[in-house]
Scaffold this active site. Structure first.
Site, short mmCIF file in Angstrom:
data_model
loop_
_atom_site.label_atom_id
_atom_site.label_comp_id
_atom_site.label_asym_id
_atom_site.label_seq_id
_atom_site.Cartn_x
_atom_site.Cartn_y
_atom_site.Cartn_z
N ARG A 51 40.65 47.24 37.58
CA ARG A 51 40.09 47.94 38.74
C ARG A 51 40.14 47.09 40.01
O ARG A 51 40.60 47.53 41.05
CB ARG A 51 38.64 48.33 38.42
CG ARG A 51 38.05 49.33 39.34
CD ARG A 51 36.66 49.70 38.86
NE ARG A 51 36.34 49.07 37.58
CZ ARG A 51 36.50 49.65 36.41
NH1 ARG A 51 36.94 50.87 36.34
NH2 ARG A 51 36.21 49.01 35.30
N LYS A 80 51.50 26.00 32.98
CA LYS A 80 52.19 24.71 32.88
C LYS A 80 51.27 23.56 33.22
O LYS A 80 51.70 22.40 33.31
CB LYS A 80 53.39 24.69 33.83
CG LYS A 80 54.44 25.73 33.53
CD LYS A 80 55.50 25.73 34.62
CE LYS A 80 56.42 26.93 34.48
NZ LYS A 80 57.20 27.16 35.70
N HIS A 129 30.83 37.95 42.55
CA HIS A 129 31.83 39.01 42.70
C HIS A 129 31.48 39.73 44.01
O HIS A 129 31.03 40.88 44.00
CB HIS A 129 31.74 39.95 41.50
CG HIS A 129 32.90 40.89 41.37
ND1 HIS A 129 33.95 40.91 42.24
CD2 HIS A 129 33.14 41.87 40.45
CE1 HIS A 129 34.81 41.86 41.87
NE2 HIS A 129 34.33 42.44 40.80
#
Lengths: 303, 141
Positions: A51, A80, A129
């Protein structure tokens, strides 16, 4: 504002300005569809998210810009062993702005020191968030017409839900906000948040059932009760069923109630509620794109 | 017990009894090649008992580190056998590369070369939190 890492990094005036821009985008989308022409957004998702990533990408595309990036760390040079700082320094050479999700807390902040372009935190572990919080604030503003003088009930898992914590922190800055915390004892909000609410004289109450407070609420913010948080399956089933929102439980609710949910939903809101005009959670998803458009414009200093 | 006075150096005084070893380690006094005296449980009118560290050499001291460990410490600079300066410490608002965040979910646990920064978030209770993940120093040390 150069980056958005934590919702408390930006002032309420800046939030108001973002909401105003988002509202203008909703009213006049055509005005904005070339604003970011030739600009590139890099979505660096070191952990999967459907989302949020699609919302950022749709936001940039609707502004006439383009997007590049990766949706899991396996397809980036992080696999890596490259550091976050080196990755974003490299990406900063290609893109004009970065939206980043990372499982490590504070990774977007570390990235912002070396990116050379604005960085948006699209979720850092269980920590922050902020664009979800902006989405929630835009939804409240649009549905209730105000961010102050509201009574908001948070229901479900209030212990681990970062969206709940961030929204509570953001709301502490507005006048006359009353918070009702509806959760089982096992999933009540952390003590430090209660301490903050007390120290800032924010009125809050705790209750175990949503029915007892339903008629008083302006906003009901539902969250998912997560099975994995319980030691005892029987407790989980009992509590999960307690917090299923059904049309019957909404009988006493205000006609103007705004029902929100950060999604994904499992079973805590019955699908019968979806047709109720008070159900705002899919509007919330749409708002997420508009507020991200406003944020990208602000950070890129596009007028 | 007698400890010789110092001519040119530093006396770190009013250390909370029992904390001197921690300060010794933080200031890396093991690698100072002059005389260093660590005196524990010295009777004190003000504190009951205290620790003192005497360093017989002028060295650069990170006052932020000392302030973080114990803001009640005083630092006396001695020149030619006379105290020329007495520094009172404060809780620093930021400490950089003094403590390491131990939260395994914090970016500092994997990212190379970034500073470990803790900010003072509650002066009254002396709470420092990691700039990246907001774990408190008490939880992480």
């Amino acid at each position: 504002m150069k980056n958005l890492i934590d919702i408390l990094d930006i002032t309420t005036e800046e939030i108001d300005a973002l909401i105003d821009t988002a509202n203008d985008i909703i009213e006049n989308p055509g005005k904005y569809n070339e604003k970011c022409r030739h600009k590139k957004l890099a979505t660096l998702f070191f952990e999967p998210s459907t989302r949020t990533r699609l919302s950022f990408e749709a936001a940039m595309l609707d502004l006439g810009g383009s997007v590049l990036g990766f949706s899991e760390s396996n397809s980036s040079s992080a696999s890596k062993g490259e550091s976050v700082s080196d990755t974003v320094r490299t990406v900063g050479c290609y893109a004009d702005i970065i939206a980043m999700r990372h499982p490590k807390e504070g990774a977007p902040l570390a990235a912002s020191f070396s990116a050379g372009v604005p960085v948006i935190n699209a979720g850092d572990g269980g920590h922050n968030h902020p664009t979800q919080t902006l989405t929630d604030l835009l939804t409240i503003k649009r549905e209730c017409g105000r961010l102050s003088d509201i009574k908001i009930g948070f229901c479900g898992d209030l212990k681990f839900g970062r969206t709940v914590h961030s929204l509570i922190m953001a709301l502490t800055r507005y006048e006359n906000v009353e918070i009702v915390l509806i959760s089982p004892e096992e999933l009540c909000i952390p003590q430090y948040l209660k301490d903050i609410l007390r120290s800032q004289n924010i009125k809050f109450t705790e209750t175990r059932t949503m029915e007892s407070v339903m008629s008083e609420l302006d906003i009901l913010y539902m969250t998912r009760v997560q099975r994995e948080r319980f030691f005892n399956e029987a407790d989980y089933i009992r509590l999960r069923d307690t917090y299923i929102l059904t049309p019957e439980k909404l009988e006493d609710a205000k006609k103007t109630l705004c029902i929100m949910h950060p999604l994904p939903r499992v079973n805590e809101i019955s699908t019968e509620v979806d047709v109720d005009p008070r159900a705002c959670y899919f509007k919330q998803v749409k708002n997420g794109k508009f507020i991200r458009m406003a944020l990208i414009l602000k950070l890129l200093e596009v007028k | 017990m007698n400890i010789d006075p110092i001519n040119n150096g530093i006396v770190i005084d009013h250390i909370k009894a029992g904390n001197s070893m921690e300060i010794y380690k933080f200031l890396d006094l093991d690698n100072v090649n002059s005389t260093v005296a660590l005196i524990k449980n010295v009777p004190s009118k003000k504190m009951g008992k205290k620790d003192i560290i005497k360093i017989d050499k002028e060295i650069d001291i990170n006052l932020d580190v000392l302030g973080y460990i114990d803001p009640d410490i005083t630092v006396n600079i001695i020149k030619n056998g006379v105290r020329t300066e007495k520094k009172h410490l404060e809780l620093p608002s930021v400490v950089k590369n003094v403590i390491k965040c131990k939260n395994p979910r914090c970016i500092t646990s994997t990212e190379r070369g970034i500073p470990h920064v803790f900010k003072l978030t509650d002066k009254e209770n002396r709470v420092y939190r990691c700039m990246y993940c907001e774990s408190s120093a008490k939880e992480t040390v």
